[in-house]
Design a protein around this motif. Structure first.
Motif, PDB file in Angstrom:
ATOM      1  N   SER B 208     -10.486  -8.366  -3.665  1.00 16.79           N
ATOM      2  CA  SER B 208      -9.713  -7.322  -2.998  1.00 16.79           C
ATOM      3  C   SER B 208      -8.490  -6.961  -3.842  1.00 16.79           C
ATOM      4  CB  SER B 208      -9.277  -7.803  -1.609  1.00 16.79           C
ATOM      5  OG  SER B 208      -8.110  -7.123  -1.201  1.00 16.79           O
ATOM      6  N   VAL B 209      -8.427  -5.699  -4.249  1.00 13.79           N
ATOM      7  CA  VAL B 209      -7.308  -5.223  -5.066  1.00 13.79           C
ATOM      8  C   VAL B 209      -6.006  -5.388  -4.288  1.00 13.79           C
ATOM      9  CG1 VAL B 209      -6.303  -3.213  -6.180  1.00 13.79           C
ATOM     10  CG2 VAL B 209      -8.763  -3.606  -6.322  1.00 13.79           C
ATOM     11  N   GLU B 210      -6.046  -5.043  -3.015  1.00 14.70           N
ATOM     12  CA  GLU B 210      -4.827  -5.102  -2.215  1.00 14.70           C
ATOM     13  C   GLU B 210      -4.310  -6.535  -2.088  1.00 14.70           C
ATOM     14  OE1 GLU B 210      -4.121  -2.302   0.861  1.00 14.70           O
ATOM     15  OE2 GLU B 210      -3.892  -3.930   2.307  1.00 14.70           O
ATOM     16  N   GLU B 211      -5.248  -7.465  -1.874  1.00 15.55           N
ATOM     17  CA  GLU B 211      -4.856  -8.866  -1.763  1.00 15.55           C
ATOM     18  C   GLU B 211      -4.204  -9.344  -3.058  1.00 15.55           C
ATOM     19  OE1 GLU B 211      -6.817 -12.409   0.597  1.00 15.55           O
ATOM     20  OE2 GLU B 211      -8.024 -11.977  -1.177  1.00 15.55           O
ATOM     21  N   ALA B 212      -4.796  -8.937  -4.181  1.00 16.75           N
ATOM     22  CA  ALA B 212      -4.261  -9.346  -5.481  1.00 16.75           C
ATOM     23  C   ALA B 212      -2.854  -8.804  -5.692  1.00 16.75           C
ATOM     24  CB  ALA B 212      -5.197  -8.877  -6.599  1.00 16.75           C
ATOM     25  N   VAL B 213      -2.659  -7.519  -5.398  1.00 15.40           N
ATOM     26  CA  VAL B 213      -1.340  -6.922  -5.614  1.00 15.40           C
ATOM     27  C   VAL B 213      -0.311  -7.509  -4.644  1.00 15.40           C
ATOM     28  CG1 VAL B 213      -0.017  -4.778  -5.640  1.00 15.40           C
ATOM     29  CG2 VAL B 213      -2.349  -4.799  -6.512  1.00 15.40           C
ATOM     30  N   TYR B 214      -0.772  -7.869  -3.446  1.00 14.13           N
ATOM     31  CA  TYR B 214       0.151  -8.435  -2.458  1.00 14.13           C
ATOM     32  C   TYR B 214       0.639  -9.815  -2.883  1.00 14.13           C
ATOM     33  CZ  TYR B 214       2.181  -9.827   1.976  1.00 14.13           C
ATOM     34  OH  TYR B 214       3.058 -10.241   2.940  1.00 14.13           O
ATOM     35  N   LEU B 215      -0.261 -10.628  -3.445  1.00 14.24           N
ATOM     36  CA  LEU B 215       0.056 -12.035  -3.673  1.00 14.24           C
ATOM     37  C   LEU B 215       0.530 -12.356  -5.089  1.00 14.24           C
ATOM     38  CD1 LEU B 215      -2.942 -13.721  -1.817  1.00 14.24           C
ATOM     39  CD2 LEU B 215      -0.539 -13.840  -1.142  1.00 14.24           C
ATOM     40  N   ALA B 216      -0.002 -11.630  -6.088  1.00 14.07           N
ATOM     41  CA  ALA B 216       0.074 -12.152  -7.456  1.00 14.07           C
ATOM     42  C   ALA B 216       1.387 -11.874  -8.165  1.00 14.07           C
ATOM     43  CB  ALA B 216      -1.072 -11.573  -8.280  1.00 14.07           C
ATOM     44  N   HIS B 244       9.088 -10.181  -2.767  1.00  9.37           N
ATOM     45  CA  HIS B 244       8.375 -10.719  -1.599  1.00  9.37           C
ATOM     46  C   HIS B 244       9.238 -10.536  -0.364  1.00  9.37           C
ATOM     47  CE1 HIS B 244       6.093 -13.812  -4.337  1.00  9.37           C
ATOM     48  NE2 HIS B 244       5.858 -12.553  -4.663  1.00  9.37           N
ATOM     49  N   PRO B 245       8.697 -10.272   0.789  1.00 11.54           N
ATOM     50  CA  PRO B 245       7.304  -9.880   1.016  1.00 11.54           C
ATOM     51  C   PRO B 245       7.099  -8.429   0.602  1.00 11.54           C
ATOM     52  CG  PRO B 245       8.522  -9.851   3.087  1.00 11.54           C
ATOM     53  CD  PRO B 245       9.482 -10.324   2.046  1.00 11.54           C
ATOM     54  N   ARG B 246       5.907  -8.143   0.138  1.00  7.45           N
ATOM     55  CA  ARG B 246       5.655  -6.812  -0.418  1.00  7.45           C
ATOM     56  C   ARG B 246       5.244  -5.825   0.659  1.00  7.45           C
ATOM     57  NH1 ARG B 246       2.761  -9.454  -5.718  1.00  7.45           N
ATOM     58  NH2 ARG B 246       4.737 -10.028  -6.692  1.00  7.45           N
ATOM     59  N   ASP B 247       5.676  -4.610   0.470  1.00  3.96           N
ATOM     60  CA  ASP B 247       5.346  -3.534   1.409  1.00  3.96           C
ATOM     61  C   ASP B 247       4.093  -2.828   0.889  1.00  3.96           C
ATOM     62  OD1 ASP B 247       5.121  -1.350   2.978  1.00  3.96           O
ATOM     63  OD2 ASP B 247       7.069  -0.465   2.438  1.00  3.96           O
ATOM     64  N   ILE B 248       2.987  -3.029   1.601  1.00  7.93           N
ATOM     65  CA  ILE B 248       1.716  -2.508   1.091  1.00  7.93           C
ATOM     66  C   ILE B 248       1.644  -0.987   1.184  1.00  7.93           C
ATOM     67  CG2 ILE B 248       0.428  -4.619   1.579  1.00  7.93           C
ATOM     68  CD1 ILE B 248      -0.751  -3.197   4.010  1.00  7.93           C
ATOM     69  N   THR B 249       2.652  -0.363   1.853  1.00  5.58           N
ATOM     70  CA  THR B 249       2.622   1.103   1.956  1.00  5.58           C
ATOM     71  C   THR B 249       3.551   1.755   0.941  1.00  5.58           C
ATOM     72  OG1 THR B 249       4.364   1.040   3.618  1.00  5.58           O
ATOM     73  CG2 THR B 249       2.093   1.022   4.413  1.00  5.58           C
ATOM     74  N   SER B 250       4.280   0.943   0.169  1.00  2.00           N
ATOM     75  CA  SER B 250       5.257   1.530  -0.760  1.00  2.00           C
ATOM     76  C   SER B 250       4.561   2.214  -1.933  1.00  2.00           C
ATOM     77  CB  SER B 250       6.189   0.434  -1.279  1.00  2.00           C
ATOM     78  OG  SER B 250       5.489  -0.373  -2.206  1.00  2.00           O
ATOM     79  N   PRO B 251       5.217   3.213  -2.540  1.00  2.00           N
ATOM     80  CA  PRO B 251       4.618   3.918  -3.679  1.00  2.00           C
ATOM     81  C   PRO B 251       4.341   2.983  -4.857  1.00  2.00           C
ATOM     82  CG  PRO B 251       6.664   4.994  -2.971  1.00  2.00           C
ATOM     83  CD  PRO B 251       6.528   3.769  -2.155  1.00  2.00           C
ATOM     84  N   PHE B 253       3.658  -0.217  -4.817  1.00  2.00           N
ATOM     85  CA  PHE B 253       2.489  -1.024  -4.499  1.00  2.00           C
ATOM     86  C   PHE B 253       1.212  -0.223  -4.751  1.00  2.00           C
ATOM     87  CE2 PHE B 253      -0.641  -3.203  -1.960  1.00  2.00           C
ATOM     88  CZ  PHE B 253      -0.246  -4.528  -1.949  1.00  2.00           C
ATOM     89  N   ASN B 254       1.220   1.016  -4.268  1.00  2.00           N
ATOM     90  CA  ASN B 254       0.003   1.822  -4.384  1.00  2.00           C
ATOM     91  C   ASN B 254      -0.250   2.302  -5.809  1.00  2.00           C
ATOM     92  OD1 ASN B 254      -1.418   2.232  -1.679  1.00  2.00           O
ATOM     93  ND2 ASN B 254       0.761   2.292  -1.177  1.00  2.00           N
ATOM     94  N   GLU B 255       0.832   2.440  -6.570  1.00  2.00           N
ATOM     95  CA  GLU B 255       0.657   2.795  -7.976  1.00  2.00           C
ATOM     96  C   GLU B 255      -0.106   1.678  -8.708  1.00  2.00           C
ATOM     97  OE1 GLU B 255       0.214   4.571 -11.253  1.00  2.00           O
ATOM     98  OE2 GLU B 255       1.038   5.624  -9.495  1.00  2.00           O
ATOM     99  N   LEU B 256       0.296   0.411  -8.427  1.00  2.00           N
ATOM    100  CA  LEU B 256      -0.394  -0.737  -9.039  1.00  2.00           C
ATOM    101  C   LEU B 256      -1.848  -0.808  -8.590  1.00  2.00           C
ATOM    102  CD1 LEU B 256       2.466  -3.361  -8.748  1.00  2.00           C
ATOM    103  CD2 LEU B 256       1.372  -2.615 -10.875  1.00  2.00           C
ATOM    104  N   LYS B 257      -2.051  -0.560  -7.296  1.00  2.00           N
ATOM    105  CA  LYS B 257      -3.418  -0.570  -6.768  1.00  2.00           C
ATOM    106  C   LYS B 257      -4.292   0.436  -7.516  1.00  2.00           C
ATOM    107  CE  LYS B 257      -4.753  -0.385  -2.342  1.00  2.00           C
ATOM    108  NZ  LYS B 257      -4.660  -0.132  -0.870  1.00  2.00           N
ATOM    109  N   ARG B 258      -3.713   1.670  -7.669  1.00  2.00           N
ATOM    110  CA  ARG B 258      -4.451   2.741  -8.338  1.00  2.00           C
ATOM    111  C   ARG B 258      -4.836   2.327  -9.764  1.00  2.00           C
ATOM    112  NH1 ARG B 258      -2.186   6.675  -5.489  1.00  2.00           N
ATOM    113  NH2 ARG B 258      -0.186   6.426  -6.501  1.00  2.00           N
ATOM    114  N   GLU B 259      -3.838   1.741 -10.447  1.00  2.00           N
ATOM    115  CA  GLU B 259      -4.044   1.333 -11.832  1.00  2.00           C
ATOM    116  C   GLU B 259      -5.196   0.319 -11.929  1.00  2.00           C
ATOM    117  OE1 GLU B 259      -1.040  -0.463 -15.179  1.00  2.00           O
ATOM    118  OE2 GLU B 259      -0.166   0.630 -13.482  1.00  2.00           O
TER     119      GLU B 259
END
Ligand SMILES: Nc1ncnc2c1ncn2[C@@H]1O[C@H](COP(=O)(O)OP(=O)(O)O)[C@@H](O)[C@H]1O
Ligand SMILES: [Mg+2]
Lengths: 256, 273
Positions: B208-216, B244-251, B253-259
Motif C-alpha cells: 500500500s503506497v499510502e501505508e508506506a508514505v504514512y509510516l516510512a 508525525h503524525p502525518r496528514d494523509i490529506t495534505s498536498p 503527502f499526496n505529492e509523495l503518493k503520486r510520485e
C-alpha cells in the motif's frame, strides 16, 4: 448433555427388547433370557445367588484386566510419544525407521500371540506385552502425523523469539501436536481392551478375558455375556477417564 | 521533528546491511530455478523506519525472511549490527501477517515467551510482560487466549511479544494486511507512536503506497519478480521527511503518493511491454 443422554436411551432399550423377544419366540437358540443375564451380572458383581467360583469376583477380574491394559498402554505411550516427536522432526531418523515400522505394523497382534507366549511364558507379562504391541502403533503414527502438521509459522515464531532446538520440541512441537497425540492414545486404549481379552484367553486365571474363555468351556453363556458387558463398561470408563485426564493435564487450554 | 532527530542519530554501523543480496529458489519439481531477487544493496540505519513497497511477487517477503534468517541468500551478505545473519534470533523480531501467536498460551504468556526462552529471571519476565502489555493497551486481556481476540488485538500481542525481546530490528511483513481499513489506520498510528517512543528500527513490507508514505522515513520501491521475467530488485529509494503524525490529506503527502505510484505503474507497464 442431558439432551444427548435422553436421545441415546431409546436405541439400547429397543435392542434389549428385541433380545427378550427373540429369546421368548425361540428365534435364537442358546442365548439366555435377560433376567438370567441380569442375575449373573448381579452375582458376578456382588454374589449371593449362585455361590460359585465367579460369585462376587468382579473386582478381582476387572482389576487384573485393567492393570494389564494400563501397564501395556502406559509403556506404549511413554515410548511412542517421544519416538514419534523425534521421527516427526528428524528426516534422517524417520528414513531410518519408516521401513521397519511399515513392515512390522501389518502383523496382527493375534499373530504375535504364539511367539510372545513361547518367549515370555504363560502369564500376565505376555498379556501386557501384547497390549503394548497393539497400543504402540496408533500412538506412534498419530504423534508423527501431529508433529509433521505443526504449523511452520509457529516454529518460525518460536525460532525468532530465541527458542533453542530442545525447547522447540517441548514448548512448541509437543503442545501443537497434542490433539493428534491424544487421538492416537484414544484409539490405542480401545485396542488395549480388545487385546486384553486375547491375551487373557490362555495361561492366566484372572481377568475378564479369562472369565469369558472359561465360561465358554463350561458353556455358560450368561457368564460370557456378563464378561462382555463389563469389558464394554470398562473400555467406556477408561475412555472417559482419558478424556478427563487430558482436560486436566492441559488445564483447559485451547489447543490448535 | 521526530524525523530530523532520527536523521541526526544515524551511526557508523547500520542496523541492517544488505550487500549484493540475491536469492534463487528451486521449484518444487526440482530443476527449474526461480530468480526471486538479485543485487540488493541496502543499509538501514539505527532507529530508521524503512518500508519495502512493491506489487506481489517482487521478493519483499523473501528479502525480509533473509534478514530474519528464515532463508539464506544465494549470493551476497546480510548483516545485523555488523554481525552476519545465521538463522533466526531474538535480535530480529518478526511480525507476521497471520500473527503466529501460540494458541495455547495466554496473551501475557505469549508476550513473556521470548524473555523466558532467553532465560531471564521470573521477575524480569513479569516486568517486561507488564510493560509491553500496557504499551499496546491490553492490560485487561492478560489472561485471555489469542483466539478470543480480534485480529487487531492479536496483532498488538504479536508486536508486544517481539518488543519484549528488545530486538535490534523489527521485521514486519504486511502486518496489517488482514485487518479492516479502520483497524488498519488505528494500528498504523499506534505503531508509529510506539516506534517513536522506543526508537525501534523497523523494516516494514507493504503493497500500500499510502501505508508506506504514512509510516516510512524512507520508502524502498521494489520491482520485477519471476512472474515478470526479471529478478526482484530495488527500483527507487525515496525519503519521506514529513512530521508525525502525518496528514494523509495534505498536498505534500499526496505529492509523495503520486510520485511513488508513477514509479510503480511505470515499472509494471514497462514490464508488460
Ligand atoms: N520457498 C519458495 N520456493 C520457490 N519459490 C519461492 C519461494 N518463496 C518465494 N518464491 C517465489 O519468489 C518470488 C518472490 O516471492 P515473495 O518474496 O513472497 O514476494 P512478495 O512478498 O513481494 O509478494 C515469487 O515469485 C515466489 O513465487
Ligand atoms: Mg509477501
Amino acid at each position: 448433555m442431558s439432551r444427548r443422554i435422553f436421545w441415546g436411551v431409546p436405541l439400547p432399550v429397543a435392542l434389549l427388547a428385541l433380545w427378550a423377544l427373540a429369546v421368548d419366540r425361540n428365534w435364537v437358540r442358546l442365548i439366555p433370557q435377560l433376567d438370567e443375564v441380569g442375575k449373573e451380572i448381579w452375582d458376578f458383581a456382588f454374589g449371593g445367588i449362585h455361590d460359585d467360583a465367579y460369585s462376587a469376583s468382579l473386582l478381582t477380574h476387572l482389576g487384573a484386566s485393567a492393570s494389564r491394559v494400563l501397564r501395556g498402554f502406559a509403556w506404549a505411550t511413554v515410548l511412542a510419544v517421544p519416538l514419534g516427536i523425534l521421527m516427526g522432526r528428524n528426516q534422517r531418523l524417520s528414513a531410518m525407521t519408516d521401513l521397519t515400522i511399515s513392515l512390522l505394523r501389518p502383523v496382527p497382534v493375534t499373530a504375535w500371540v504364539p511367539l510372545v507366549l513361547i518367549v515370555f511364558g504363560l502369564g500376565s507379562r505376555s498379556a501386557v506385552i501384547l497390549i503394548f504391541i497393539a497400543a504402540f502403533y496408533p500412538i506412534l503414527l498419530n504423534t508423527v502425523a501431529g508433529v509433521r502438521a505443526v504449523p511452520s509459522r509457529l516454529v518460525e515464531a518460536a525460532a525468532m523469539l530465541g527458542t533453542s532446538r530442545r525447547q522447540m520440541l517441548v514448548r512448541v512441537v509437543l503442545p501443537a501436536a497434542l490433539p493428534s497425540i491424544f487421538a492416537g492414545m484414544r484409539i490405542a486404549l480401545g485396542f488395549a481392551w480388545v487385546v486384553v481379552v486375547v491375551g487373557e484367553t490362555v495361561g492366566v486365571s484372572t481377568g475378564l478375558g479369562s472369565v469369558i474363555s472359561e465360561a465358554r468351556e463350561i458353556s455358560n453363556t450368561a457368564l460370557i455375556i456378563t464378561g462382555m458387558a463389563f469389558i464394554g463398561l470398562a473400555g467406556f470408563a477408561t475412555d472417559r477417564l482419558l478424556g478427563t485426564g487430558v482436560r486436566l493435564a492441559t488445564r483447559r487450554r485451547p489447543l490448535i | 521533528m521526530q524525523t530530523a532527530a532520527r536523521a541526526m542519530s544515524i551511526t557508523a554501523t547500520p542496523a541492517v546491511s544488505l550487500d549484493g543480496v540475491g536469492k534463487v529458489f528451486r521449484s518444487a519439481d526440482g530443476e527449474k530455478k526461480v530468480h526471486a531477487l538479485d543485487g540488493i544493496d541496502l543499509t538501514i540505519a539505527e532507529q530508521e523506519f524503512l518500508c519495502l513497497l512493491g506489487g506481489s511477487g517482487c521478493g519483499k517477503s523473501t528479502l525480509l525472511r533473509m534478514i530474519a534468517g528464515f532463508e539464506t541468500p544465494t549470493t551476497g551478505q546480510v548483516a545485523v549490527r555488523g554481525e552476519p545473519v545465521r538463522g533466526p534470533g531474538p535480535d530480529r523480531g518478526v511480525v507476521f501477517q497471520d500473527y503466529g501467536l501460540f494458541p495455547w498460551l495466554t496473551v501475557a504468556e505469549n508476550i513473556g515467551f521470548g524473555p523466558r526462552r532467553r532465560g531471564l529471571p521470573g521477575a524480569d519476565v513479569d516486568a517486561a510482560v507488564q510493560r509491553f502489555l500496557s504499551l499496546v493497551g491490553l492490560e485487561r486481556f492478560a489472561t485471555t487466549f489469542p483466539a478470543q481476540l480480534s485480529g487487531g488485538m492479536q496483532q498488538r500481542v504479536a508486536i508486544a511479544r517481539v518488543l519484549a525481546n528488545d530486538p535490534a530490528v523489527l521485521l514486519m511483513d504486511e502486518p496489517f494486511g488482514a485487518l479492516d481499513s479502520l483497524t488498519r489506520e488505528t494500528m498504523q498510528h499506534e505503531l508509529q507512536q510506539i516506534c517513536d517512543e522506543l526508537r525501534t528500527t523497523v523494516v516494514f513490507v507493504t503493497h500500500s503506497v499510502e501505508e508506506a508514505v504514512y509510516l516510512a522515513d524512507r520508502v524502498v520501491v521494489m520491482g520485477g519478480g519471476p512472474s515478470v521475467g526479471t529478478p526482484g530488485h530495488v527500483e527507487l529509494v525515496l525519503p519521506v521527511a514529513l512530521e508525525h503524525p502525518r496528514d494523509i490529506t495534505s498536498p505534500e503527502f499526496n505529492e509523495l503518493k503520486r510520485e511513488l505510484l508513477a514509479v510503480i505503474h511505470g515499472t509494471s507497464t514497462a514490464a508488460l511491454r
